[in-house]
Write a protein that holds these residues in place. Structure first.
Motif, PDB file in Angstrom:
ATOM      1  N   LEU A  23       0.913  -1.053   0.046  1.00  0.00           N
ATOM      2  CA  LEU A  23      -0.416   0.167   0.024  1.00  0.00           C
ATOM      3  C   LEU A  23       0.373   1.462  -0.400  1.00  0.00           C
ATOM      4  O   LEU A  23       1.956   0.958   1.166  1.00  0.00           O
ATOM      5  CB  LEU A  23      -0.965   0.138   1.457  1.00  0.00           C
ATOM      6  N   GLY A  24       0.711   2.448  -0.838  1.00  0.00           N
ATOM      7  CA  GLY A  24       1.037   3.444  -0.590  1.00  0.00           C
ATOM      8  C   GLY A  24       1.671   3.905  -2.070  1.00  0.00           C
ATOM      9  O   GLY A  24       1.366   3.596  -3.162  1.00  0.00           O
ATOM     10  N   ASP A  25       1.472   4.923  -2.304  1.00  0.00           N
ATOM     11  CA  ASP A  25       2.218   5.981  -3.339  1.00  0.00           C
ATOM     12  C   ASP A  25       3.777   5.630  -3.894  1.00  0.00           C
ATOM     13  O   ASP A  25       5.219   5.626  -3.109  1.00  0.00           O
ATOM     14  CB  ASP A  25       2.499   7.452  -3.612  1.00  0.00           C
ATOM     15  N   TYR A  31       1.825  -1.747  -6.354  1.00  0.00           N
ATOM     16  CA  TYR A  31       1.547  -0.768  -5.389  1.00  0.00           C
ATOM     17  C   TYR A  31      -0.185  -0.221  -5.274  1.00  0.00           C
ATOM     18  O   TYR A  31      -1.023  -0.409  -6.922  1.00  0.00           O
ATOM     19  CB  TYR A  31       2.675   0.827  -5.650  1.00  0.00           C
ATOM     20  N   GLU A  87      -2.249   2.648  -4.833  1.00  0.00           N
ATOM     21  CA  GLU A  87      -1.543   3.577  -4.540  1.00  0.00           C
ATOM     22  C   GLU A  87      -2.813   4.859  -3.601  1.00  0.00           C
ATOM     23  O   GLU A  87      -4.198   4.237  -3.184  1.00  0.00           O
ATOM     24  CB  GLU A  87      -1.392   4.774  -5.811  1.00  0.00           C
ATOM     25  N   TRP A  88      -2.695   5.274  -2.459  1.00  0.00           N
ATOM     26  CA  TRP A  88      -3.452   6.178  -1.469  1.00  0.00           C
ATOM     27  C   TRP A  88      -4.922   6.794  -2.221  1.00  0.00           C
ATOM     28  O   TRP A  88      -5.475   6.194  -1.470  1.00  0.00           O
ATOM     29  CB  TRP A  88      -2.653   7.607  -0.275  1.00  0.00           C
ATOM     30  N   TRP A 102      -7.909   4.246  -2.154  1.00  0.00           N
ATOM     31  CA  TRP A 102      -6.666   2.579  -2.017  1.00  0.00           C
ATOM     32  C   TRP A 102      -8.515   1.772  -1.374  1.00  0.00           C
ATOM     33  O   TRP A 102      -7.544   0.541  -1.689  1.00  0.00           O
ATOM     34  CB  TRP A 102      -6.462   3.383  -1.197  1.00  0.00           C
ATOM     35  N   ASN A 109       7.875   0.080   2.042  1.00  0.00           N
ATOM     36  CA  ASN A 109       6.091   0.036   3.047  1.00  0.00           C
ATOM     37  C   ASN A 109       6.138  -1.505   2.846  1.00  0.00           C
ATOM     38  O   ASN A 109       4.889  -2.190   2.530  1.00  0.00           O
ATOM     39  CB  ASN A 109       5.327   0.719   2.237  1.00  0.00           C
TER      40      ASN A 109
END
Lengths: 516, 325
Positions: free
Chosen positions: A46-48, A78, A80-81, A84, A412
């Protein structure tokens, strides 16, 4: 001539369309490639996705090691947020066989629901013992496999159970301003005392908002409720962004809700109204989407809120550097009455996709990321010398000119961190040990880690309740109702109409079955 | 002639017919193959994205799990539709969605036709082109940007509007806490974004009107207004009806992006701004529950389908030439 081009174009188009349609039909090969080319393992995180090149450099280096040790290569996928929650679940729903390892969690990433829906591969004991022996031994030694089993007795994910974290949220504020506002040593020890602090900021710092908020600030309600009741939230059940069901320390076997019972919600809403009248946040905070943490660093906000790790790892260092002398402080929810829980041990976890073509290899890679010191440091910290350095006293530091906002690794990996491989950081808050000791002294283990809730029975009700919550809670939390008491009465009635009692009774039945 | 006698004759004509039909179908196919090829992407698009996924609506009646898939998951009847009724929002949401869309359709068409007629009256070619482009531009601006612009204009603390009001010695207004202001703001924003596009469609229709009609009108001494009233407007009627029928089909589908970016999670405004899509998005986005959102999609589609059928029936009763089918 033109005709020829049109024909060629049309043919290409037709070919393209049929190729797209057929692409869905090709299955991944099941062949294991022992001894042959390295197996590609993809891990969903999870994450950018970082764009500074650091991640790729790290992966190159990590993959050399993974090829040497288990003949596999790792790639990260990923989610992205932006949006999400939807994207994450859609990714799992699509049954994408390109993902092998899936970051999950029981409290924020729908681990139980996704396990029940068949997104994760059941992991047999033999499989774990053979392909992730170190992980198996540690989790087994701590007796934590039970935290990951469904009713069928199968293991569905691996818990991040050996990593200390307190996800207790609380206020970050400026000790220098609090001192000037009249608090001894700048320490605020009661939730209500923030009124005095905020008022002082309002009166004395015309450029700053006392607490700049973007969007729904409902943390102030939960913060107040935690510090003024003995309610403990059942973390497995959410209605939208809200966690409506609690038990109390006095009666841990009865499901209740601090949104439905007691006068504390009204007291919290009245305090929020008082704060709104002072002008603690922007009038239109619900529609504001700026970066309020940056506002704090820029001296334009008197407070922010998030959990302990954020304070220790980011806020202290950034705020004290960007606002010298600001004396960053942390007041955690539940500090007054000691109503604090340790995090659920499956706040981070790793599952193997049910569609993975190489589940064994995926486990071997995970075992290395989690237990092999060199791989661990690569995936978590990056390349020594570029992304981090080890100081003379053995702490994790950063090279000259390193700027965390542009140079961070962003891998992450939140599903297998280990206390014994973790390094203290030079940027950690100096009172880290003190904060941890304070939390340790009062924090209790989350009691319902193994409680399974039958969501099927209550899903429509939870969706309906989330509709009601999203209507009332943001306005209560921002003090926007002229008559909070009337609004709360209305909300309670609407929740009852939405089926609150049935949902409560259903969870109560699950709790009864679990506790007997 | 008896039936028996007639029979062979009929058979022989039947034997010839398919042959002829086959040839003519093939000829028709080959003679318009370029046209058909040009249709192919559109046909493929609708087959892949609209028709192929259609069986997926079954998911709205199941308790879906990945293991059993869409058709293997347990059937639960209308349980997934319950939450809309339970939340007590169904009426409010349906009302808001329909009213907003009606405003968009009625005002949008009136404005688009007015501007198209006005454009047609402009004789200066460059001015016409420039006007057209300027009107069309908002259509390409992302709604995210529109939301940001609106917030910067309207917010209480440092919005441009309140800056002007305060500069003039007035009291700042709390636009984001005034539900009554938003139907106007949202409708205006929608019109600002979409009128250019609609204008182009109507303008193209005006361009397609037979010039002979204008010449005849000129010979008869028609004024500009009479030309519009008796030539242009009646000629636009078919396209107006078609666009209206299309728009009615989507009457339960709001402009999600616009609403979400303008209003977001501002619960103080929901009474007048919440439409089915925004509400459902809030209710199910974090529930990991695709069945409920599919159920809502189905409700919207069936409602839209019924409206189109009814409207088309009414149009056919009034003038069969204008009906879609």
């Amino acid at each position: 001539m033109a005709r020829k081009y049109i024909k060629a174009g049309a043919a290409l188009l037709a070919l393209g369309l049929s190729a797209t349609a057929l692409a869905g039909c090709t299955g991944a090969s099941d062949e294991e490639t022992e001894g042959g080319d390295p197996t590609e393992i993809t891990m969903l995180v999870l994450g950018d996705k970082p764009t500074n090149g650091r991640l790729e450099a790290m992966l190159d280096k990590l993959n050399e090691r993974l090829v040497d040790q288990v003949n596999a290569k790792l790639d990260l996928f990923y989610v992205e947020w932006a949006d999400w929650q939807t994207q994450y679940n859609l990714q799992l729903l699509s049954g994408d066989d390109n993902v092998d390892l899936i970051t999950t969690a029981t409290d924020w990433l729908f681990a139980w629901e996704n396990a029940e829906k068949g997104a994760f591969l059941p992991l047999s004991e033999e499989m774990l013992q053979e392909h992730a022996p170190k992980t198996w031994a540690q989790v087994d030694g701590d007796g934590d496999w039970d935290l990951t089993k469904l009713d069928d007795g199968q293991i569905y994910f691996i818990p991040e159970d050996n990593f200390t974290q307190y996800t207790n949220h609380g206020f970050f504020y400026r000790g220098d301003w609090a001192t000037e506002a009249g608090f001894e040593n700048g320490d605020i020890t009661k939730f209500e005392d923030f009124t005095k602090y905020f008022q002082w900021v309002k009166d004395n710092k015309p450029d700053a908002y006392p607490w700049d908020v973007a969007g729904d600030p409902s943390a102030d309600l939960t913060g107040y409720l935690q510090g003024h009741t003995d309610g403990q939230t059942i973390q497995q059940v959410s209605a939208g962004n809200y966690y409506p069901f609690q038990t109390t320390a006095a009666d841990p076997n009865t499901v209740t809700s601090w949104y439905m019972e007691g006068d504390e919600l009204l007291a919290a809403a009245e305090l929020a109204k008082q704060w709104n009248d002072i002008g603690v946040w922007r009038e239109d905070a619900l529609n504001y989407d700026g970066d309020t943490r940056e506002e704090l660093y820029a001296g334009l906000s008197g407070a922010d809120q998030h959990h302990t790790q954020t304070f220790i790892g980011q806020i202290y260092d950034n705020l004290s550097k960007k606002q010298p002398g600001s004396d960053p402080k942390f007041f955690y929810w539940g500090q007054e009455n000691g109503n604090v829980f340790k995090d659920i041990k499956t706040h981070g976890a790793m599952a193997v996709s049910a569609y993975s073509a190489h589940p064994e290899k995926a486990l071997e890679v995970y075992d290395l990321l989690r237990n092999d010191e060199e791989s661990y440091r690569l995936i978590n910290y990056g390349i020594e010398g570029t992304d981090y350095i080890i100081t003379d006293d053995g702490k994790l530091g950063f090279p000259e000119g390193y700027d965390s906002s542009t140079d961070s690794l962003g891998s992450n990996f939140w599903a297998g961190r280990m206390d014994e491989l973790e390094l203290d950081r030079v940027t950690d808050a100096p009172n880290k040990a003190e904060i941890y000791a304070g939390l340790d002294a009062v924090a209790e283990d989350y009691p319902y880690s193994t409680l399974l809730i039958n969501k099927d029975a209550i899903d429509p009700t939870l969706a309906a309740m989330s509709g009601v919550f999203s209507q009332y809670i943001p306005q209560l939390a921002q003090g926007k109702f002229d008559d909070p008491a009337a609004a709360i009465a209305e909300m309670r009635q609407a929740l009852k109409d939405a089926g609150y009692e049935d949902a409560r009774a259903s969870i109560q039945a699950d709790l009864d079955a679990w506790s007997n | 002639m008896s039936l028996k006698e007639a029979a062979p004759q009929r058979r022989s004509s039947k034997e010839e017919e398919p042959q002829q039909r086959r040839i003519s179908l093939w000829r028709r196919f080959t003679s318009s193959r370029m046209l058909l090829l040009m249709c192919l992407p559109a046909i493929a698009f609708f087959v892949i994205f609209n028709y192929a996924p259609m069986p997926g609506i079954w998911i709205a009646f199941t308790n879906f799990n990945y293991r059993d898939g869409i058709f293997g998951s347990p059937f639960v009847g209308f349980k997934n539709f319950e939450f809309l009724i339970k939340s007590g929002q169904l009426w409010l949401l349906t009302r808001n969605t329909v009213l907003y869309n009606l405003a968009f359709i009625v005002l949008g068409n009136i404005l688009a036709i007015t501007f198209a007629v006005m454009l047609n009256e402009i004789r200066l070619k460059y001015f016409k082109k420039i006007t057209q482009s300027i009107m069309f531009l908002p259509y390409f601006i992302s709604v995210v940007l529109v939301g940001v612009i609106a917030f910067n204009l309207l917010n209480y603390d440092n919005g441009a509007l309140n800056g002007i009001i305060e500069g003039a010695g007035g009291e700042p207004i709390k636009v984001y806490s005034t539900p009554g202001a938003w139907p106007g703001i949202i409708t205006l924003t929608h019109l600002w974004q979409s009128t250019g596009y609609g204008t182009i469609v109507y303008f193209a229709a005006i361009m397609g009107i037979d010039r002979v009609l204008f010449e005849a009108a000129a010979i008869d001494g028609a004024t500009a207004w009479q030309r519009i009233r008796y030539v242009i407007l009646p000629s636009l009627k078919p396209i107006f009806v078609i666009l209206l029928l299309f728009a009615l089909g989507g009457i339960m589908h709001g402009n999600f992006g616009l609403f979400w970016n303008l209003v977001g999670n501002n619960a103080a405004l929901f009474q007048t701004t919440d439409i089915i899509e925004t509400s459902v998005y809030r209710m199910v986005m974090s529930q990991n529950n695709f069945t409920t959102s599919t159920a809502v999609g189905l409700y919207q589609s069936i409602f839209g389908f019924a409206i189109v059928i009814t409207a088309n029936w009414i149009v056919r009763r009034m003038n069969p030439d204008y009906a879609l089918f």
